[in-house]
Design an enzyme around this catalytic site. Structure first.
Site, PDB file in Angstrom:
ATOM      1  N   SER A  34       0.812  -1.222   0.000  1.00 20.28           N
ATOM      2  CA  SER A  34       0.000   0.000   0.000  1.00 20.28           C
ATOM      3  C   SER A  34       0.847   1.273   0.000  1.00 20.28           C
ATOM      4  O   SER A  34       0.472   2.249  -0.671  1.00 20.28           O
ATOM      5  CB  SER A  34      -0.957  -0.004   1.197  1.00 20.28           C
ATOM      6  OG  SER A  34      -1.944  -0.990   1.006  1.00 20.28           O
ATOM      7  N   THR A  79      -5.132  -3.494   8.124  1.00 22.78           N
ATOM      8  CA  THR A  79      -5.091  -4.824   7.526  1.00 22.78           C
ATOM      9  C   THR A  79      -5.035  -5.861   8.644  1.00 22.78           C
ATOM     10  O   THR A  79      -5.174  -5.531   9.823  1.00 22.78           O
ATOM     11  CB  THR A  79      -3.939  -4.935   6.499  1.00 22.78           C
ATOM     12  OG1 THR A  79      -4.063  -6.179   5.815  1.00 22.78           O
ATOM     13  CG2 THR A  79      -2.560  -4.827   7.123  1.00 22.78           C
ATOM     14  N   LYS A  83      -8.770  -5.275  11.463  1.00 26.14           N
ATOM     15  CA  LYS A  83      -9.961  -4.678  10.846  1.00 26.14           C
ATOM     16  C   LYS A  83     -11.172  -4.708  11.775  1.00 26.14           C
ATOM     17  O   LYS A  83     -11.908  -3.728  11.874  1.00 26.14           O
ATOM     18  CB  LYS A  83     -10.303  -5.411   9.545  1.00 26.14           C
ATOM     19  CG  LYS A  83      -9.300  -5.171   8.433  1.00 26.14           C
ATOM     20  CD  LYS A  83      -9.718  -5.856   7.148  1.00 26.14           C
ATOM     21  CE  LYS A  83      -8.625  -5.752   6.107  1.00 26.14           C
ATOM     22  NZ  LYS A  83      -8.994  -6.322   4.815  1.00 26.14           N
ATOM     23  N   ASP A 120     -13.139  -2.976   0.870  1.00 28.09           N
ATOM     24  CA  ASP A 120     -12.776  -4.304   0.342  1.00 28.09           C
ATOM     25  C   ASP A 120     -13.851  -4.845  -0.607  1.00 28.09           C
ATOM     26  O   ASP A 120     -13.544  -5.289  -1.724  1.00 28.09           O
ATOM     27  CB  ASP A 120     -12.573  -5.298   1.496  1.00 28.09           C
ATOM     28  CG  ASP A 120     -11.221  -5.120   2.175  1.00 28.09           C
ATOM     29  OD1 ASP A 120     -10.298  -4.588   1.554  1.00 28.09           O
ATOM     30  OD2 ASP A 120     -11.100  -5.543   3.348  1.00 28.09           O
ATOM     31  N   GLY A 145     -14.088 -20.024   1.240  1.00 27.86           N
ATOM     32  CA  GLY A 145     -13.434 -19.392   2.390  1.00 27.86           C
ATOM     33  C   GLY A 145     -14.341 -18.334   2.980  1.00 27.86           C
ATOM     34  O   GLY A 145     -13.934 -17.204   3.257  1.00 27.86           O
ATOM     35  N   THR A 238      -8.497 -13.926  -4.688  1.00 24.93           N
ATOM     36  CA  THR A 238      -8.201 -12.653  -3.987  1.00 24.93           C
ATOM     37  C   THR A 238      -6.742 -12.553  -3.552  1.00 24.93           C
ATOM     38  O   THR A 238      -6.308 -11.490  -3.106  1.00 24.93           O
ATOM     39  CB  THR A 238      -9.098 -12.456  -2.745  1.00 24.93           C
ATOM     40  OG1 THR A 238      -8.812 -13.484  -1.799  1.00 24.93           O
ATOM     41  CG2 THR A 238     -10.566 -12.432  -3.102  1.00 24.93           C
TER      42      THR A 238
HETATM   43  P1  NAP Z   1      -8.951 -15.044   7.369  1.00 22.40           P
HETATM   44  O1  NAP Z   1      -9.887 -14.079   8.035  1.00 22.40           O
HETATM   45  O2  NAP Z   1      -7.886 -15.697   8.146  1.00 22.40           O
HETATM   46  O3  NAP Z   1      -9.865 -16.187   6.651  1.00 22.40           O
HETATM   47  C1  NAP Z   1      -9.326 -17.300   6.130  1.00 22.40           C
HETATM   48  C2  NAP Z   1     -10.401 -18.164   5.442  1.00 22.40           C
HETATM   49  O4  NAP Z   1      -9.689 -19.164   4.753  1.00 22.40           O
HETATM   50  C3  NAP Z   1     -11.352 -18.858   6.393  1.00 22.40           C
HETATM   51  O5  NAP Z   1     -12.611 -18.993   5.752  1.00 22.40           O
HETATM   52  C4  NAP Z   1     -10.684 -20.213   6.579  1.00 22.40           C
HETATM   53  O6  NAP Z   1     -11.593 -21.267   6.883  1.00 22.40           O
HETATM   54  C5  NAP Z   1     -10.119 -20.439   5.200  1.00 22.40           C
HETATM   55  N1  NAP Z   1      -8.964 -21.351   5.210  1.00 22.40           N
HETATM   56  C6  NAP Z   1      -7.772 -21.130   5.797  1.00 22.40           C
HETATM   57  N2  NAP Z   1      -6.954 -22.171   5.546  1.00 22.40           N
HETATM   58  C7  NAP Z   1      -7.639 -23.054   4.800  1.00 22.40           C
HETATM   59  C8  NAP Z   1      -7.332 -24.317   4.232  1.00 22.40           C
HETATM   60  N3  NAP Z   1      -6.137 -24.877   4.377  1.00 22.40           N
HETATM   61  N4  NAP Z   1      -8.280 -24.939   3.503  1.00 22.40           N
HETATM   62  C9  NAP Z   1      -9.495 -24.372   3.324  1.00 22.40           C
HETATM   63  N5  NAP Z   1      -9.868 -23.181   3.843  1.00 22.40           N
HETATM   64  C10 NAP Z   1      -8.932 -22.532   4.579  1.00 22.40           C
HETATM   65  O7  NAP Z   1      -8.230 -14.312   6.171  1.00 22.40           O
HETATM   66  P2  NAP Z   1      -8.735 -13.087   5.270  1.00 22.40           P
HETATM   67  O8  NAP Z   1      -8.328 -11.809   5.884  1.00 22.40           O
HETATM   68  O9  NAP Z   1     -10.177 -13.279   4.946  1.00 22.40           O
HETATM   69  O10 NAP Z   1      -7.834 -13.282   3.967  1.00 22.40           O
HETATM   70  C11 NAP Z   1      -8.023 -14.385   3.113  1.00 22.40           C
HETATM   71  C12 NAP Z   1      -7.359 -14.123   1.764  1.00 22.40           C
HETATM   72  O11 NAP Z   1      -7.938 -12.979   1.153  1.00 22.40           O
HETATM   73  C13 NAP Z   1      -5.850 -13.843   1.858  1.00 22.40           C
HETATM   74  O12 NAP Z   1      -5.199 -14.508   0.796  1.00 22.40           O
HETATM   75  C14 NAP Z   1      -5.770 -12.351   1.651  1.00 22.40           C
HETATM   76  O13 NAP Z   1      -4.544 -11.970   1.076  1.00 22.40           O
HETATM   77  C15 NAP Z   1      -6.923 -12.127   0.680  1.00 22.40           C
HETATM   78  N6  NAP Z   1      -7.388 -10.737   0.672  1.00 22.40           N
HETATM   79  C16 NAP Z   1      -7.203 -10.011  -0.464  1.00 22.40           C
HETATM   80  C17 NAP Z   1      -7.609  -8.694  -0.520  1.00 22.40           C
HETATM   81  C18 NAP Z   1      -7.377  -7.919  -1.785  1.00 22.40           C
HETATM   82  O14 NAP Z   1      -7.563  -6.702  -1.795  1.00 22.40           O
HETATM   83  N7  NAP Z   1      -6.970  -8.565  -2.868  1.00 22.40           N
HETATM   84  C19 NAP Z   1      -8.239  -8.084   0.568  1.00 22.40           C
HETATM   85  C20 NAP Z   1      -8.420  -8.854   1.736  1.00 22.40           C
HETATM   86  C21 NAP Z   1      -7.977 -10.175   1.764  1.00 22.40           C
HETATM   87  P3  NAP Z   1     -12.001 -21.680   8.387  1.00 22.40           P
HETATM   88  O15 NAP Z   1     -13.118 -20.773   8.771  1.00 22.40           O
HETATM   89  O16 NAP Z   1     -12.402 -23.093   8.262  1.00 22.40           O
HETATM   90  O17 NAP Z   1     -10.769 -21.487   9.233  1.00 22.40           O
END
Ligand code: NAP
Length: 296
Positions: A34, A79, A83, A120, A145, A238
């Site tokens: 960022s 981040t 959040k 987001d 996810g 994502t």
């Molecule tokens: P988070 O809150 O930790 O959520 C993780 C999610 O992934 C949960 O639903 C979790 O399931 C699932 N998960 C984790 N490990 C897994 C596995 N081995 N197999 C299957 N499901 C699994 O993370 P987040 O903040 O939402 O971020 C998730 C992704 O989004 C990251 O890659 C992040 O970089 C991306 N993101 C991108 C942007 C963008 O602007 N491009 C913005 C925000 C986030 P459970 O509930 O079962 O644990």
């Protein structure tokens, strides 16, 4: 100038030219692209301010929010993992942040009050439109996810856009059920199906969205195997990287179109910038800076 600041720095905020008046807070935060994106925009528009990184632990975030106005901040991005904590620390919560269940953008108002937004979900919607030329309301969307922060923001955006159908998939049921209740609480008319990840039904889906970090570490598989994807599918991962993710490679093998999270990161940043400065952001400058800074 330090690349990553701490709460101790914020207590005695360093004088700089141009002054440091914007930051991303997180833990970890050193990887964030960022600053490159926003500093390119600030320079392009001749705005005398710089954007930096603040590494804050959970117990330091409340103090940091109290210091934003006294230390001359225009705003911050939040981040992982701050959040949702930020929701309780701002004076005004915009509906975008209520839907996302978290704040990724804070605006310090002139009277010192803090306003919290989430860009987001809207950033995701713009990125999908840019990548595939379709609106969410035309699509049956599968969120993979749906238990995390990104999954919630994406699911709420799809439901708010009245997508044709919303499939929420998650590894574990508990967080999935909580999201189902939230989505239906805000959007009772949403046509929604929820299930664990092993029950994906590709024939009913137009757009897959990976909201897990599965595929980020080297050697990790695609969250959806190539043989479950069809050429007509749209695939949005994502994960932000300049490289093709395992899910995108699976889409390639199936002949499907795909995009990664860089344009989502870009558009959420553009919308943050426009909250802070109330003027159009230089999107092409920000895109180029982000692409140059993105992990490969
Ligand atoms: P988070 O809150 O930790 O959520 C993780 C999610 O992934 C949960 O639903 C979790 O399931 C699932 N998960 C984790 N490990 C897994 C596995 N081995 N197999 C299957 N499901 C699994 O993370 P987040 O903040 O939402 O971020 C998730 C992704 O989004 C990251 O890659 C992040 O970089 C991306 N993101 C991108 C942007 C963008 O602007 N491009 C913005 C925000 C986030 P459970 O509930 O079962 O644990």
């Amino acid at each position: 100038m330090k690349e990553v600041h701490t709460i101790e720095d914020l207590r005695h905020w360093p004088k700089a030219d141009p002054p440091l008046r914007l930051a991303v807070i997180g833990d970890p935060v050193a990887h964030s692209a960022s600053p490159q994106m926003h500093n390119a925009a600030l320079e392009a528009l001749g705005i005398g301010a710089r954007y930096t990184r603040l590494h804050l632990r959970a117990e330091e975030v409340a103090e940091a929010f109290r210091l934003l106005d006294p230390q001359g901040f225009i705003g911050i991005n939040c981040t992982i993992p701050h959040k949702s904590a930020a929701l309780a620390l701002v004076d005004e919560v915009d509906v975008s942040a209520k839907l996302a269940g978290g704040v990724n953008t804070v605006l310090v108002r002139r009277d010192g009050r803090l306003a919290g937004f989430s860009t987001d979900g809207p950033g995701f919607e713009r990125a999908v439109h840019e990548a595939f030329g379709v609106a969410l309301r035309e699509l049956r969307v599968a969120v993979l996810g749906a238990g995390g922060g990104a999954g919630r923001a994406v699911a709420m955006q799809c439901a708010g856009a009245r997508c044709q159908r919303l499939f929420l998939y998650n590894r574990t049921a508990e967080k999935l059920n909580a999201l189902v209740a939230s989505v239906l609480g805000f959007f009772p008319e949403c046509r929604l199906t929820a299930s664990t990840l092993d029950n994906i039904s590709p024939s009913e889906v137009d757009l897959f969205v990976n909201c897990t970090a599965v595929g980020m570490k080297p050697g990790e598989p695609s969250i959806v195997p190539a043989d479950r994807l069809l050429a007509r599918h749209l695939v949005f991962d994502t994960i932000y990287t300049a490289a093709r993710t395992p899910l995108m490679l699976a889409a390639d093998a199936a002949g499907a179109r795909s995009e990664n999270g860089l344009p989502m990161l870009l558009h959420q940043g553009v919308m943050s910038f426009e909250r802070w400065f109330d003027r159009p952001a230089p999107i092409d400058v920000m895109r180029a800076a982000l692409l140059a800074a993105a992990p490969r």
